[in-house]
Every structure is written in C-alpha cells, then in structure tokens.
Design an enzyme around this catalytic site. Structure first.
Site, PDB file in Angstrom:
ATOM      1  N   TYR A 140       0.891  -1.296   0.009  1.00  0.00           N
ATOM      2  CA  TYR A 140      -0.168  -0.042   0.066  1.00  0.00           C
ATOM      3  C   TYR A 140       0.883   1.298  -0.011  1.00  0.00           C
ATOM      4  CZ  TYR A 140      -4.003  -3.034   1.251  1.00  0.00           C
ATOM      5  OH  TYR A 140      -4.886  -4.127   0.997  1.00  0.00           O
ATOM      6  N   ASN A 163     -12.624   0.150  -5.585  1.00  0.00           N
ATOM      7  CA  ASN A 163     -12.108  -0.095  -7.089  1.00  0.00           C
ATOM      8  C   ASN A 163     -13.641  -0.544  -7.711  1.00  0.00           C
ATOM      9  OD1 ASN A 163     -11.407  -1.090  -9.471  1.00  0.00           O
ATOM     10  ND2 ASN A 163      -9.833  -2.562  -8.670  1.00  0.00           N
ATOM     11  N   CYS A 171      -6.527  -4.526  -7.994  1.00  0.00           N
ATOM     12  CA  CYS A 171      -6.108  -4.262  -6.766  1.00  0.00           C
ATOM     13  C   CYS A 171      -5.863  -5.644  -5.794  1.00  0.00           C
ATOM     14  CB  CYS A 171      -7.484  -3.555  -6.243  1.00  0.00           C
ATOM     15  SG  CYS A 171      -8.994  -4.388  -6.294  1.00  0.00           S
ATOM     16  N   HIS A 172      -6.084  -6.746  -6.229  1.00  0.00           N
ATOM     17  CA  HIS A 172      -5.696  -7.929  -5.622  1.00  0.00           C
ATOM     18  C   HIS A 172      -4.102  -7.928  -5.361  1.00  0.00           C
ATOM     19  CE1 HIS A 172      -6.091  -9.378  -9.777  1.00  0.00           C
ATOM     20  NE2 HIS A 172      -4.659 -10.234  -9.493  1.00  0.00           N
ATOM     21  N   GLU A 198      -1.784 -16.300 -10.288  1.00  0.00           N
ATOM     22  CA  GLU A 198      -0.754 -15.719 -10.845  1.00  0.00           C
ATOM     23  C   GLU A 198       0.724 -16.283 -10.471  1.00  0.00           C
ATOM     24  OE1 GLU A 198      -1.266 -11.313 -10.475  1.00  0.00           O
ATOM     25  OE2 GLU A 198      -3.192 -11.478 -11.362  1.00  0.00           O
TER      26      GLU A 198
END
Length: 200
Positions: A140, A163, A171-172, A198
């Site tokens: 962040y 979001n 945003c993850h 990912e």
C-alpha cells in the site's frame, strides 16, 4: 418494443427458453434505439459469480456476489441511469478475457473502461494498478508513493476497496508491507486465489 417489454415485465408466464429469447430481442432493440445505458450479465469464475456491467463507454462495474449483485444494479440505476438491461452480448469480450485470465492464457486486460464512478486520488490509484505486472505485488505504501502521496497509505486501501472493476484493475496485487495480503473487496479467499493463480 413496448409490447415485448410488457410481456416480460407484466406478470405473464413464459417458459425459460422463450423468456431468454424475448430478453435478447428486447436488449437488441434497446441497443439499436440508443436507450440501453447499462448492459449487464453474470459470469461464473474460480472466485465466484461476478456481475459485469458496461456503459457504451466501457466496463463500468465488476461485482463479487458477496457484495450483492442486486444492490450493485440498484446503485447503478441511481448513480448512472435506470435504463439497465441484461444484455450479455455487450460484455462478450470481457467474459472472453476473464476466461483467458483464469485459464492462464492472459496476463492483462485490454477492454475499454468507464471509470466515471471514481475521481481524484482514488482515480489516480486505479490508474497505477494497471502498472503492477502480473505475478507481482506492491505494498500500500509503494502504491501511495507511486500515486504521488507517500503518506496516503490508508487512502490507497480505501481506493482499492472502492475499485469499481476488481480483477480487471488488479487491486488484489496490493498487499501489506509485511507481505500479508490485507483486505480485498472480494474477500480474503478470492484474493489468495487470484495471487496463487498468478504465481503458478
């Protein structure tokens, strides 16, 4: 078109198949006549059912089931336009790219976005999210610095929570400085699922 709408909304009982065909015709007619402001559909994914909503300008909302699909549609009706219809065709490209993403064949999204529901610093944060590469994370604090306000760490969290198009704007990929995942609009399990996807 009015007759078709009355058939669908006036309490007449029609079979599921016929109802689906009639809804498709209604959506196509509304699109042709320029009176379809928001098209929506749902799609099943590894992180649950997602509501997708698009304006003519682009993808407007991606909503997790836990956040309430009906509530999101009501909010769009109030904030954007009451002319909302289930019109899946407008969202075909988004569904295709989501499928490619969840099956490991896509690392970023290439769909027009309509971000007019957000502004100011939140919009700046959203603009940076697309720069966080697939398989990477940023804290962040790093996002706050990249957005030009290094001390606005909490505001980054708020921007991520608000979001309008999660998954598509990732945003993850924003985590706490200690590496723990932090909060997520879709819940902690959804965030872990996306990050694990990912990493694979």
């Amino acid at each position: 078109m009015t007759e078709l709408f009355n058939t669908l909304s006036g309490g007449n009982t029609v079979s599921g198949d016929l109802s689906a065909r009639l809804r498709e015709r209604l959506a196509a007619a509304a699109e042709r006549e320029g009176i379809l402001d928001i098209a929506y559909r749902t799609v099943d994914t590894p992180v649950g059912s997602l509501l997708l909503a698009a304006s003519p300008a682009g993808l407007l909302r991606v909503v997790y089931e836990t956040a309430g699909h009906d509530e999101a549609l009501s909010e769009l009706a109030q904030k954007v336009s009451p002319r909302i219809l289930r019109a899946p065709a407008r969202l075909d490209i988004v569904v295709r790219q989501l499928d490619e993403y969840f099956t490991g064949r896509r690392r970023s999204f290439d769909v027009p976005l309509d971000l007019h529901l957000t502004s100011g610093f939140r919009r700046t944060v959203l603009g940076h999210l697309a720069d966080i590469d697939y398989g990477r994370t940023e804290s962040y604090a790093e996002v706050a610095a990249a957005a030009g306000s290094p001390r606005a760490v909490r505001a980054v969290g708020t921007a991520c929570a608000a979001n309008p198009v999660p998954v598509v704007l990732p945003c993850h990929r924003v985590v706490r400085s200690d590496g723990s995942s932090g909060g997520y609009v879709g819940g902690p399990d959804a965030k872990q699922t996306l990050l694990a996807l990912e990493e694979a």
